[in-house]
Structures are given as C-alpha cells and as structure tokens.
Design an enzyme around this catalytic site. Structure first.
Site, short mmCIF file in Angstrom:
data_model
loop_
_atom_site.label_atom_id
_atom_site.label_comp_id
_atom_site.label_asym_id
_atom_site.label_seq_id
_atom_site.Cartn_x
_atom_site.Cartn_y
_atom_site.Cartn_z
N HIS A 1 18.19 -40.98 -14.73
CA HIS A 1 18.94 -40.17 -16.17
C HIS A 1 20.92 -40.00 -15.22
CE1 HIS A 1 16.55 -39.94 -19.27
NE2 HIS A 1 17.23 -40.27 -19.77
N GLU B 1 9.32 -45.07 -27.73
CA GLU B 1 9.78 -44.95 -26.08
C GLU B 1 7.98 -44.30 -25.73
OE1 GLU B 1 13.85 -42.76 -24.77
OE2 GLU B 1 12.88 -42.21 -26.51
N ASP C 1 12.19 -44.97 -20.93
CA ASP C 1 10.96 -43.93 -20.86
C ASP C 1 9.55 -44.80 -21.40
OD1 ASP C 1 11.54 -41.55 -20.24
OD2 ASP C 1 12.60 -41.80 -22.26
N ARG D 1 9.62 -41.52 -14.07
CA ARG D 1 10.73 -42.43 -13.34
C ARG D 1 12.06 -42.08 -12.34
NH1 ARG D 1 14.17 -41.96 -18.96
NH2 ARG D 1 15.63 -43.18 -18.60
N CYS E 1 17.78 -50.56 -25.71
CA CYS E 1 18.49 -50.05 -25.80
C CYS E 1 18.12 -49.18 -23.98
CB CYS E 1 19.31 -48.76 -26.42
SG CYS E 1 18.14 -47.65 -26.40
C1 PEP Z 1 15.02 -45.03 -22.96
O1 PEP Z 1 14.06 -44.64 -22.57
O2 PEP Z 1 15.31 -46.34 -22.45
C2 PEP Z 1 16.11 -44.68 -22.73
C3 PEP Z 1 17.31 -45.70 -23.38
O3 PEP Z 1 16.73 -43.61 -23.36
P1 PEP Z 1 16.78 -42.43 -22.12
O4 PEP Z 1 17.21 -43.36 -20.68
O5 PEP Z 1 18.49 -41.84 -22.30
O6 PEP Z 1 15.97 -41.80 -21.95
MG MG Z 2 14.42 -42.20 -23.04
#
Ligand code: PEP
Ligand code: MG
Length: 594
Positions: free
Chosen positions: A213, A460, A484, A494, A531
């Site tokens: 993140h 996810e 995820d 990740r 996303c």
């Molecule tokens: C994902 O997991 O792809 C996602 C968009 O959520 P985040 O990256 O905030 O975990």
């Molecule tokens: Mg996610």
C-alpha cells in the site's frame, strides 16, 4: 563514486534530486516541513525537551547516588554523566538548529537527521571506547524524542517551492533549491499520505513490494518511485545527488556528469510523452470496433477527485476510505472519524466528481495498512491472513454501522456505490447485508435523508472467485482486486520484497480466476470492474479487453496511457487471442509477443 542500487519499479519516470533521508527510530517520529514563521517555536520545542531531559537525568543521577553500591554500580552514575554532557553538546544543538532553520524540518526530523550526522563521526573514530559512545547518543536522542511526543504539530504543510536543477537562478550553496527525493527504510501508507501534500520529486524505500500500500500511495502521487531497494537508506546520505529511475527500478547515487546528462535526456523524453498523452483527456475511451470502455479513478482522499476529473475519469471506481481513518495517533476507536466527519468527506468526493458515480469501499484496515501508521502489530503472526478489511468491520459492528450510515447519507447527494472488501464466506455476506439494512433502518428511525446505493463486492480471495455465483446472487456488481487476488492465490505477501519475484500477475491460476469472474458477471448481466494495479498497467489492457472487461479503475495518472491502448484496440480480434493467453502455460511470453 557512482553506485547503482536495484529495487522494484513502482511509479514511472525519472527523478533527479538531493536526498532527504527519513530515518527509522525506536520512537515513532513525524516528518513534516514547518513554515518559516514557525522556526523559532520549533527551536523552542527542542529547548524545552532538552531542559526536561536534563531535569530527568539530574533526578536519575541523584537517586543513583543514594543507592547502595551493589544496586547501582559505579558505571551507571558515569553513564548518566556522559548522557548529561551529550545532551548539552553544541554539535547536537547547533546541528538541530541548522536543519530546522535551513531546511524547515520539524524538530523530531531535525534531531534524527543530526543524530545520523554525529553517529557517522563516531563510527569513524579510531578509539573503540569513543566509537561505542554512539549508543549513548542514541539513547539521549531517544529521550528527547519521547519528551517531544505529543507536542508536535499535526499537519504537514507543504514545504517552500524549490526550483528544478538547472533552472535560471543559481542553485544555493547547499543545494537547497534542488528538487528533493525521499529515501527511507520503510514508510507506512499513512506516512506516505502525509508526504502527498509535499513536493518530493521521487521516493525510494528499502522494503516493500510493488503492490504494497505504500507503493500504491506513491504511485497515486505520480512521481517516480522505487521500493524494495534493500540497502538504499544505508548507502544514500543526506543531500547526496540521487537519480530515481522508476521505469527500471534503479536508484543511482552520486551520478557522474555523463550519467546525469543521460538521465536528464530521458527525463525530458518522458515529459514530452506525457504532454502527448495529455491531448487524449477529452477523448472518449472507445475501441476501434466501437466498444465503450469506462476508465475510472482509484482515490485515497476526497481531494484526489480533482486529479481524477482532470485526467478524464468517468467516475471513481475505488475510494479507499481507510485513508480517512489512518494516522490519528491512536488505536482507540473513539478517535476515529465519526459519522458526520465521514459523511462530510464522502459528500466532498461525490461533489468533486460532478455527478459521476463514486464507489466507496468500506474500511480495509489491517495487514500492511495499520490504523496508526506503525508496522503491523507483532502479536498477529500473519497479518495478511488476519483480521483485515470486512473481517475487521464485522468484528467492530458499531464502527461499520457508523461508516455505512455516513455512506448512505452521502448517497443522497449523487450516485454512490458501496463496495465491500475481502468477502469470502456466505456467512460474511449475510452478516454484512444485515448490517447495511440495519444502518438504513437507523437512518429512517432518525428521519435522516439517505440515498439508494448499488452494492458491490470485491473479489480478492480465491474462495470468492471460485464461488462467484453466490456473490452474483447478492450483489449488483463485482470489482476484482487483483493485488490481493494475486497475493492470496500464489501465497505471496505483496508487501514483502523478498518474495517480490514470485508475485506474478501472469500466473495462469490468477488469469483464469480473473477471466472466469469477468465471464460469470457478463453472463449474469452484472457489472464487473478491475480495480487492482493490473487495471492501470498498460501491458494488461489488451488482455483484459479481450476477456470482456469494459470497466477499469486505476490511479488518475495511469488513465491516459490506458486510454491510448483502448483507442488502438479491436476487441473482435482480442477475444480469441485472450482465450489462447489464459490457456497457455506461459501467458507472460504471449503477452510480450502481443
Ligand atoms: C486489490 O486488492 O486489488 C485492491 C484494489 O485493494 P487494495 O490494493 O487496497 O488491497
Ligand atoms: Mg485489496
């Protein structure tokens, strides 16, 4: 001497500037720039802390002197005396003053920066006894930092604008006017968010994966960044010239004039490419065969909608609402934003999008996104698999209800979609939907205005992707969180750079889960979007179009490059090719061939 350090490319482009190091400390240290008129007050804060520590040491010394020799060995008293001397040392206090006055660093940052400068001098000492006094100095600084805790300003105002290297005015003697690049061992997503308001030209961190993140926030800032550069924060020194190559994932320290010229050229090429893409911002994203594609924005804060609209986003596909909750200096739920504060933030996002839809994801806290900016809590053995996202919300139903009520109220101001992260079980779906009904009933009982929302679930975890029918029975749309989904399908953290080479979006297992989810949604006539970072990566645009995806959500800075791919695509050809890619043992090779 020029040194190249290899890491993971996170955000494209080239940055050239002076290093600003953010050091890790045992005490949590805030880093922010102060305003010119705050300099005197900041120096006073250090002075007050020094006086308080001096008093603390004096009392300590007094009580040691009264102890029996067996309880207080002679060395203890001597050590406190050394600490007292160090505390009053001019090198420390003058250095701190320098960083505050000249660089406008906040007091804590100035202190840790000066600690580093002096610690290096200790390291170079021949005398072993003196060399070992470094640990004493660290302890003194730690005492000062603890004293200052709680007296810091909350907000990070942007630092004064700096001129780019080579711009008209001569560069200041100490390079003060050069662009700044930030070098840190690690930064929490909350720290990174803080720096979003400042003017750093690039970022480097020792740790982190491409879709951690912290990396995601860095990418949203649209400045070159490299993570997982392992030793960068040890090698780079304060004020070193550094080149960050965000395309190749390389950090060059102390570059020679030839290398500087080469990268300066690359930097200008990149700027020209951006200008060219900028012309596409008012063009509709339609493929050669007439397929309309929605390019949406991922945002962290309501203010990000401005950049989203500018880049031509047709809505927000993912508002990571957890960033509203972070960095509040407390784990206590009572310090989280209340319903009205959240409502105001969501309305700002809705109004910022000027009538276009806004998808608000409920809080996704946990794993590499702790609430308080500290590292994941050590008591959780495996935070990525622990109490995270909807699991956390269901464990704190009062907090979840507050958030859902705020979102439903914001929906009275425009088109809002409510998105739930990380669902995996039928039981969780039932519980979540029941709480959403309850939030609605609470608002009705209060007579508060609220609007209808489309309900969506994120896909996810493999368990969700493999039971997509269940999700389609309960939700209006699905959004695939590939970041995820990859992590959980391949069992690769990740955020861990040690296994970053195994984090593979092209793995056939991942691609099949993505393909099947898209196909199931299309067959059911329900909306589906991606996303995760894959949506903004141009190397996947054609594949995702071929698999039938028509809605992509990404950082605003990626929209125009993806639009360019869409404008060049013909989905009648891409469909059969995409099926071959996902059936292949080596999809990466097929994608590279095109
Ligand atoms: C994902 O997991 O792809 C996602 C968009 O959520 P985040 O990256 O905030 O975990
Ligand atoms: Mg996610």
């Amino acid at each position: 001497m020029t040194i190249a350090i290899h890491g993971l490319p996170v955000a494209r482009g080239i940055a050239i500037g002076r290093a600003v190091r953010v050091l890790s400390s045992r005490v949590d240290v805030a880093h922010y720039f102060i305003k010119q008129e705050e300099v005197a007050a900041e120096i006073d804060r250090v002075r007050a802390a020094r006086d308080a520590v001096a008093e603390e040491l004096r009392r300590l010394h007094g009580s040691v002197a009264q102890m029996a020799p067996k309880d207080a060995p002679h060395e203890l008293g001597a050590m406190i005396e050394v600490h007292q001397m160090m505390l009053q040392d001019e090198v420390l206090s003058e250095g701190v003053k320098h960083w505050i006055t000249e660089r406008l660093y906040n007091a804590e940052w100035a202190l840790t920066t000066q600690l580093e400068v002096v610690a290096r001098q200790f390291d170079e000492m021949e005398d072993e006894y003196l060399r070992e006094r470094k640990a004493d100095l660290e302890q003194v600084v730690e005492r000062l930092l603890r004293q200052m805790k709680g007296t810091a300003a909350v907000l990070a105002p942007p630092p004064p604008k700096r001129r780019a290297r080579g711009e008209d005015d001569a560069e200041g003697e100490d390079g003060f006017d050069a662009p700044l690049v930030l070098v840190a061992h690690d930064l929490s997503p909350a720290d990174m968010l803080q720096f979003k308001k400042s003017v750093f030209a690039g970022f480097v961190t020792d740790v982190g994966g491409k879709t951690s993140h912290t990396a995601i926030v860095a990418r949203s800032m649209d400045i070159p960044a490299v993570v997982g550069a392992r030793v960068a924060s040890q090698i780079v020194r304060q004020d070193d010239w550094v080149i960050i190559d965000g395309d190749a994932g390389v950090v060059i320290v102390d570059p020679s004039p030839i290398i500087l010229a080469e990268y300066g050229f690359k930097q200008r090429q990149g700027e020209l490419e951006r200008e060219r893409l900028w012309r596409l911002r008012h063009k509709s994203a339609v493929t050669l065969d007439g397929q309309r594609v929605d390019l949406l924005a991922n945002i962290e804060l309501p203010e990000d909608t401005e950049g989203a609209v500018k880049a031509g986003a047709v809505g927000v596909g993912l508002f990571r609402s957890e960033f509203l909750f972070m960095g509040r200096e407390s784990r206590s739920l009572t310090r989280l934003p209340d319903e009205d504060e959240q409502y105001a933030a969501y309305v700002r996002a809705v109004e910022g999008m000027r009538g276009m839809p806004v998808t608000i994801r409920t809080i996704d806290i946990g794993a590499d996104k702790p609430l308080d900016g500290k590292a994941a809590r050590p008591e959780y053995l495996n935070p990525a698999l622990g109490l995270r996202a909807i699991r956390w919300s269901l464990a704190e139903p009062a907090m979840f209800l507050t958030q859902v009520r705020a979102i439903l109220r914001a929906a009275a101001h425009g088109e809002v979609h409510l998105l739930i992260p990380m669902l995996g079980h039928a039981g969780q779906i039932r519980q979540t939907l029941a709480l959403i009904d309850q939030a609605r009933a609470d608002l009705d009982a209060r007579g508060a205005a609220h609007g209808g929302v489309k309900l969506g679930a994120m896909i996810e975890v493999p368990a969700a992707a493999l039971t997509v029918d269940l999700f389609l029975r309960h939700f209006d749309f699905l959004s695939i969180g590939t970041n995820d989904l990859i992590q959980y399908t391949l069992a690769i953290d990740r955020a861990d750079e040690a296994v970053a080479h195994l984090y593979d979006p092209c793995h056939p297992a991942v691609l099949r889960l993505v393909a099947d989810t898209i196909a199931a949604c299309r067959a059911a006539g329900k909306g589906v979007s991606v996303c995760g970072e894959m949506a903004g990566d141009v190397s996947f645009t054609r594949l995702l179009l071929g698999l039938g995806l028509r809605s992509f959500s990404m950082h605003p800075s990626q929209i125009l490059a993806v639009k360019q791919e869409v404008l060049r695509a013909d989905t009648t050809r891409l469909g059969p090719w995409a099926q071959q890619v996902i059936a292949s043992d080596d999809p990466a090779a097929m994608l590279a061939e095109g």
